[in-house]
Design an enzyme around this catalytic site. Sequence first.
Site, PDB file in Angstrom:
ATOM      1  N   LYS A  79       1.304  -1.236   0.163  1.00  0.00           N
ATOM      2  CA  LYS A  79       0.047   0.119   0.111  1.00  0.00           C
ATOM      3  C   LYS A  79       0.902   1.072  -0.004  1.00  0.00           C
ATOM      4  O   LYS A  79       0.014   2.311  -0.601  1.00  0.00           O
ATOM      5  CB  LYS A  79      -0.888  -0.232   0.998  1.00  0.00           C
ATOM      6  CG  LYS A  79      -0.611   0.134   3.182  1.00  0.00           C
ATOM      7  CD  LYS A  79      -1.562   0.114   3.461  1.00  0.00           C
ATOM      8  CE  LYS A  79      -0.537   0.716   5.185  1.00  0.00           C
ATOM      9  NZ  LYS A  79      -0.233   1.868   5.168  1.00  0.00           N
ATOM     10  N   ASP A  80       1.883   1.241   0.173  1.00  0.00           N
ATOM     11  CA  ASP A  80       3.141   1.852   0.805  1.00  0.00           C
ATOM     12  C   ASP A  80       3.664   2.482  -0.719  1.00  0.00           C
ATOM     13  O   ASP A  80       4.150   3.624  -1.117  1.00  0.00           O
ATOM     14  CB  ASP A  80       3.937   2.186   1.231  1.00  0.00           C
ATOM     15  CG  ASP A  80       3.250   2.535   2.960  1.00  0.00           C
ATOM     16  OD1 ASP A  80       1.714   2.882   2.398  1.00  0.00           O
ATOM     17  OD2 ASP A  80       4.117   1.752   3.874  1.00  0.00           O
ATOM     18  N   ARG A 144      -8.171   9.349   2.796  1.00  0.00           N
ATOM     19  CA  ARG A 144      -9.268   7.580   3.192  1.00  0.00           C
ATOM     20  C   ARG A 144      -9.491   8.037   3.891  1.00  0.00           C
ATOM     21  O   ARG A 144     -10.934   8.000   4.183  1.00  0.00           O
ATOM     22  CB  ARG A 144      -8.190   6.798   2.189  1.00  0.00           C
ATOM     23  CG  ARG A 144      -9.003   5.333   2.598  1.00  0.00           C
ATOM     24  CD  ARG A 144      -8.803   4.168   2.005  1.00  0.00           C
ATOM     25  NE  ARG A 144      -7.362   3.963   2.731  1.00  0.00           N
ATOM     26  CZ  ARG A 144      -7.634   3.369   3.492  1.00  0.00           C
ATOM     27  NH1 ARG A 144      -8.936   2.531   4.193  1.00  0.00           N
ATOM     28  NH2 ARG A 144      -6.774   2.850   5.290  1.00  0.00           N
ATOM     29  N   ARG A 145      -9.292   7.063   5.158  1.00  0.00           N
ATOM     30  CA  ARG A 145      -9.859   7.068   6.754  1.00  0.00           C
ATOM     31  C   ARG A 145     -10.269   8.050   7.038  1.00  0.00           C
ATOM     32  O   ARG A 145     -11.843   8.330   7.778  1.00  0.00           O
ATOM     33  CB  ARG A 145      -8.333   6.606   7.186  1.00  0.00           C
ATOM     34  CG  ARG A 145      -8.284   5.089   6.883  1.00  0.00           C
ATOM     35  CD  ARG A 145      -6.561   5.140   7.771  1.00  0.00           C
ATOM     36  NE  ARG A 145      -6.303   3.328   7.923  1.00  0.00           N
ATOM     37  CZ  ARG A 145      -4.980   3.711   8.616  1.00  0.00           C
ATOM     38  NH1 ARG A 145      -3.898   4.262   8.192  1.00  0.00           N
ATOM     39  NH2 ARG A 145      -4.637   2.288   8.193  1.00  0.00           N
ATOM     40  N   ARG A 162       1.997  10.949  12.953  1.00  0.00           N
ATOM     41  CA  ARG A 162       3.621  10.312  12.191  1.00  0.00           C
ATOM     42  C   ARG A 162       4.138   9.136  13.013  1.00  0.00           C
ATOM     43  O   ARG A 162       3.972   9.687  14.511  1.00  0.00           O
ATOM     44  CB  ARG A 162       3.956  11.153  11.607  1.00  0.00           C
ATOM     45  CG  ARG A 162       3.589  11.801  10.402  1.00  0.00           C
ATOM     46  CD  ARG A 162       3.961  11.118   9.203  1.00  0.00           C
ATOM     47  NE  ARG A 162       4.897  10.471   8.543  1.00  0.00           N
ATOM     48  CZ  ARG A 162       6.143  11.829   8.248  1.00  0.00           C
ATOM     49  NH1 ARG A 162       5.735  12.497   7.861  1.00  0.00           N
ATOM     50  NH2 ARG A 162       7.209  10.469   8.069  1.00  0.00           N
ATOM     51  N   ARG A 168       3.183   6.176  17.767  1.00  0.00           N
ATOM     52  CA  ARG A 168       1.618   6.480  17.959  1.00  0.00           C
ATOM     53  C   ARG A 168       1.129   5.600  19.158  1.00  0.00           C
ATOM     54  O   ARG A 168       0.175   6.243  19.926  1.00  0.00           O
ATOM     55  CB  ARG A 168       1.177   5.211  16.638  1.00  0.00           C
ATOM     56  CG  ARG A 168       1.358   6.121  15.287  1.00  0.00           C
ATOM     57  CD  ARG A 168       0.765   5.857  14.258  1.00  0.00           C
ATOM     58  NE  ARG A 168       1.513   6.150  12.504  1.00  0.00           N
ATOM     59  CZ  ARG A 168       1.293   6.293  11.894  1.00  0.00           C
ATOM     60  NH1 ARG A 168       0.924   5.973  11.455  1.00  0.00           N
ATOM     61  NH2 ARG A 168       1.959   6.662  10.684  1.00  0.00           N
ATOM     62  N   CYS A 255      -1.115   9.086  -3.963  1.00  0.00           N
ATOM     63  CA  CYS A 255      -0.465   9.254  -2.921  1.00  0.00           C
ATOM     64  C   CYS A 255      -2.136  10.597  -2.248  1.00  0.00           C
ATOM     65  O   CYS A 255      -2.011  10.997  -2.435  1.00  0.00           O
ATOM     66  CB  CYS A 255       1.026   9.475  -2.210  1.00  0.00           C
ATOM     67  SG  CYS A 255       1.020   9.637  -0.832  1.00  0.00           S
TER      68      CYS A 255
END
Length: 331
Positions: A79-80, A144-145, A162, A168, A255
């Site tokens: 996904k990255d 997106r989220r 980040r 996190r 992205c």
Amino acid sequence: MTLRIGTRGSELALFQADAVAAQLRAKTGLACETVVIRTSGDKLADASLAQIGGKRLFVKEIEDALLDGEIDLAVHSSKDMPVVLPEGLRIAGVLPREDARDAVVLPIDGREVRLPPGKADPTALEELVSRLGTSPRIGTSSVRRTAQLARVFPGANFLPIRGNLGTRLRKLDAGEYDALVLASAGLIRLQRRARISASLPIPACVPAPGQGIIAVEIRAKDDRVAAVVAAIDDGDARAALDAERAVVVTLGGGCQMPIGAHAAVDGASLVLTAIVLSLDGTRAIRAESRGDAREAARVGVAVAEDLLSRGAADILAEVQQAHAAVEGIQP
């Protein structure tokens, strides 16, 4: 020969590289060496993705090393990876997919709320929404989220975050956020499954294309390494990734775009769901199609064309303009 595997140095990246190395050793008997490469994205840990140029900066130096022959293959969270790979590189294999869903993580002292796999449990989801209150501080840097969850958590304040997973979680437990939204796959791989308070059903939050899939990138003309990597390629995960990436390529997205795509493979068939949203989530176009898993990319193109026929291009153009306005440049 000894295969040199390029990777970032984060805990999750090293886990992924080790997983690929273990599979290669088991299937081919070849020795593997991990080469840690610090990327531009790692050096700018406090900047937003928009400010640093998106996720491309988390793979650029690794791909450069691959092109220069300093490593034999590179391991990424798929996904990255950029939608269009640099000329001379290709994805040669993928590992079996981990849970593709997004996860809500509450502070360590929060009571756990769990959604079962499969279809949404409205009662459990409503309980989570109720527990977070009317204006929770939800940490995520994903547009997106944010776009999708604005529909699930009306009134929520979505705040950027980040850092690696441990950083996190420490920020969450220190009270800087009321909840985080993270990829379930990363939590599971790093033995933090117990921190998942709720796995969001796919219909509520369609994952990022490739989420939960570890990809192996090689030089396009390196037939020797291609033959080795083929031994660990998972057909179902590869079909899903091909379909999901085809959606983004056809849409012209990249992205930091509010695009979700998820393909479920069942034997010879594949069901693909995709969504395009406005940044605030007030507009959403969703499409779904079933097709032959052997023609996964074609299914992805068809779903993307369906989205475009119903106005997805207009939404994405507005998103690009909004990003350009923030960055102070013309789209």
